[in-house]
Design a protein around this motif. Sequence first.
Motif, PDB file in Angstrom:
ATOM      1  N   ASN A  22       0.835  -1.203   0.000  1.00 49.50           N
ATOM      2  CA  ASN A  22       0.000   0.000   0.000  1.00 49.50           C
ATOM      3  C   ASN A  22       0.873   1.258   0.000  1.00 49.50           C
ATOM      4  O   ASN A  22       0.593   2.226  -0.724  1.00 49.50           O
ATOM      5  N   ALA A  23       1.942   1.232   0.787  1.00 50.17           N
ATOM      6  CA  ALA A  23       2.842   2.387   0.827  1.00 50.17           C
ATOM      7  C   ALA A  23       3.535   2.592  -0.516  1.00 50.17           C
ATOM      8  O   ALA A  23       3.692   3.732  -0.982  1.00 50.17           O
ATOM      9  N   LEU A  27       3.211   6.228  -2.585  1.00 52.49           N
ATOM     10  CA  LEU A  27       4.366   7.125  -2.638  1.00 52.49           C
ATOM     11  C   LEU A  27       4.324   8.109  -3.810  1.00 52.49           C
ATOM     12  O   LEU A  27       4.452   9.315  -3.596  1.00 52.49           O
ATOM     13  N   PRO A  28       4.176   7.644  -5.044  1.00 53.05           N
ATOM     14  CA  PRO A  28       4.211   8.615  -6.152  1.00 53.05           C
ATOM     15  C   PRO A  28       3.017   9.558  -6.182  1.00 53.05           C
ATOM     16  O   PRO A  28       3.091  10.616  -6.822  1.00 53.05           O
ATOM     17  N   MET A  29       1.938   9.218  -5.488  1.00 50.89           N
ATOM     18  CA  MET A  29       0.764  10.092  -5.457  1.00 50.89           C
ATOM     19  C   MET A  29       0.977  11.311  -4.562  1.00 50.89           C
ATOM     20  O   MET A  29       0.474  12.396  -4.848  1.00 50.89           O
ATOM     21  N   PHE A  30       1.741  11.120  -3.477  1.00 49.47           N
ATOM     22  CA  PHE A  30       1.818  12.163  -2.456  1.00 49.47           C
ATOM     23  C   PHE A  30       3.229  12.700  -2.210  1.00 49.47           C
ATOM     24  O   PHE A  30       3.371  13.774  -1.630  1.00 49.47           O
ATOM     25  N   PHE A  31       4.273  11.964  -2.614  1.00 50.78           N
ATOM     26  CA  PHE A  31       5.650  12.405  -2.413  1.00 50.78           C
ATOM     27  C   PHE A  31       6.299  12.535  -3.792  1.00 50.78           C
ATOM     28  O   PHE A  31       6.813  11.567  -4.353  1.00 50.78           O
ATOM     29  N   GLU A  32       6.259  13.741  -4.336  1.00 52.15           N
ATOM     30  CA  GLU A  32       6.689  13.954  -5.713  1.00 52.15           C
ATOM     31  C   GLU A  32       8.166  13.634  -5.923  1.00 52.15           C
ATOM     32  O   GLU A  32       8.561  13.263  -7.035  1.00 52.15           O
ATOM     33  N   ASP A  33       8.986  13.777  -4.883  1.00 50.24           N
ATOM     34  CA  ASP A  33      10.415  13.521  -5.037  1.00 50.24           C
ATOM     35  C   ASP A  33      10.811  12.122  -4.616  1.00 50.24           C
ATOM     36  O   ASP A  33      12.005  11.802  -4.524  1.00 50.24           O
ATOM     37  N   ALA A  34       9.835  11.251  -4.349  1.00 49.57           N
ATOM     38  CA  ALA A  34      10.150   9.865  -4.002  1.00 49.57           C
ATOM     39  C   ALA A  34      10.750   9.161  -5.217  1.00 49.57           C
ATOM     40  O   ALA A  34      10.376   9.443  -6.361  1.00 49.57           O
ATOM     41  N   PRO A  35      11.689   8.230  -5.015  1.00 51.70           N
ATOM     42  CA  PRO A  35      12.246   7.500  -6.154  1.00 51.70           C
ATOM     43  C   PRO A  35      11.188   6.635  -6.835  1.00 51.70           C
ATOM     44  O   PRO A  35      10.270   6.131  -6.184  1.00 51.70           O
ATOM     45  N   GLU A  36      11.329   6.472  -8.129  1.00 56.42           N
ATOM     46  CA  GLU A  36      10.440   5.566  -8.849  1.00 56.42           C
ATOM     47  C   GLU A  36      10.766   4.127  -8.464  1.00 56.42           C
ATOM     48  O   GLU A  36      11.927   3.791  -8.176  1.00 56.42           O
ATOM     49  N   TRP A 318      -2.910   5.035  10.504  1.00 54.55           N
ATOM     50  CA  TRP A 318      -1.792   4.147  10.808  1.00 54.55           C
ATOM     51  C   TRP A 318      -1.006   3.790   9.555  1.00 54.55           C
ATOM     52  O   TRP A 318       0.222   3.731   9.566  1.00 54.55           O
ATOM     53  N   GLU A 319      -1.724   3.548   8.439  1.00 57.89           N
ATOM     54  CA  GLU A 319      -1.064   3.116   7.214  1.00 57.89           C
ATOM     55  C   GLU A 319      -0.132   4.183   6.649  1.00 57.89           C
ATOM     56  O   GLU A 319       0.817   3.876   5.923  1.00 57.89           O
ATOM     57  N   HIS A 320      -0.360   5.450   7.002  1.00 58.49           N
ATOM     58  CA  HIS A 320       0.481   6.512   6.467  1.00 58.49           C
ATOM     59  C   HIS A 320       1.890   6.487   7.066  1.00 58.49           C
ATOM     60  O   HIS A 320       2.829   7.008   6.454  1.00 58.49           O
ATOM     61  N   THR A 321       2.043   5.889   8.242  1.00 57.17           N
ATOM     62  CA  THR A 321       3.389   5.781   8.819  1.00 57.17           C
ATOM     63  C   THR A 321       4.294   4.953   7.921  1.00 57.17           C
ATOM     64  O   THR A 321       5.502   5.195   7.847  1.00 57.17           O
ATOM     65  N   PHE A 322       3.725   3.975   7.206  1.00 58.50           N
ATOM     66  CA  PHE A 322       4.517   3.156   6.297  1.00 58.50           C
ATOM     67  C   PHE A 322       4.916   3.951   5.053  1.00 58.50           C
ATOM     68  O   PHE A 322       5.983   3.722   4.484  1.00 58.50           O
TER      69      PHE A 322
END
Length: 369
Positions: A22-23, A27-36, A318-322
């Motif tokens: 789920n995390a 990631l790409p939806m909410f953290f634009e600078d997250a690695p692909e 809780w799931e957002h911590t992941f």
Amino acid sequence: MTTEPLDIGVLGYRFMGKAHANAFARLPMFFEDAPELNREVIVGRDEEALAEAADSLGFARTATDWRDVVGEVDVFYNLGPNHVHAEPSIAALEAGTPVFCEKPLAPTLDEAEAMTDAADSAGVPAGIAFNYRFIPAIQYAKRLIENGELGEIRHFRGRYLQDWLTDPQAPWSWRNDEELAGSGALGDLGAHTIDLARFLIGDIAELSGQLRTFVDERPVEGEDETRPVTVDDAYSAQVAFENGVMGTLEATRMANGNKNNHTIEIEGTRGSLRFSLERLNELELLRESGRGYETILMTDPDDPYLDHWWPPGHIIGWEHTFVHENYEFLSAVADGGAYEPSFADGLAVQRVLDAVERSDDGREWVGVE
């Protein structure tokens, strides 16, 4: 540093497999600078269940032997039961593959030391799953303490209370077996509390611990037999931190009315704070000039991580911590940087777990080696 998508391999597809999958998706939806990344391969033993998991969790393929995976992927997630933490993680690290491992690091201190040695030799990120560090309220509490807003810290209390084993007829599982789990509530729940104690306060120097098993055997689900319970149902410990702070730790899986109640309380000379996982978006804070605790809702954009989520007043879960945890770990992998909590942090927690067991055996205060 890499700009290519990271191929992810995951061992385990149930509770933690779903949480991390789920995390990965978020990631790409909410953290634009997250690695692909690519959800490349998921590993397990049951081919039919594995195929269903790959389809529902978005993995490209499956494998039934982790040995075929650890050297082929860019990152290896070991989310299996405790007794399979050491061998696959060490093999991946020896292949130069970054590893993310569930907690506790291992069932035994010897295995945890071997895993940490392998991580040190590999020189790649090796992270352990202490996701509660990445709760905005905990990050905010860390900032308050480091800025001296609570003054000199005097007391730390950490409790992790659940009730899913209160019924003596609750079925036996691998978590009730010492060879598979290493310990019970101590390692399963206590590891989280000990990590937060280290993260917020510092290392523990010595302690006096107690373990209790209230139900000695449990029924095997679907069978007319029982199996012995060889781990603790509950633990408690009085602890002395290296910096002079006095603390108490406690965890149980038999506390009626508590579903997932991880509570932290800290008192200093200028203020105090309280946090409960069952109220994840809130931090109770007593300031020096205050007459009582105020409840702070952690949803403002300048609160840790909250600029990535919803408008102020809209809580996260809780799931957002992941998501936060994976953002930090995978960014470290992509950038070639360091990540905490690392295997070294997992080993430090394991030494405290070991000290509690030694203290219970000898009925005495012991040092944390």
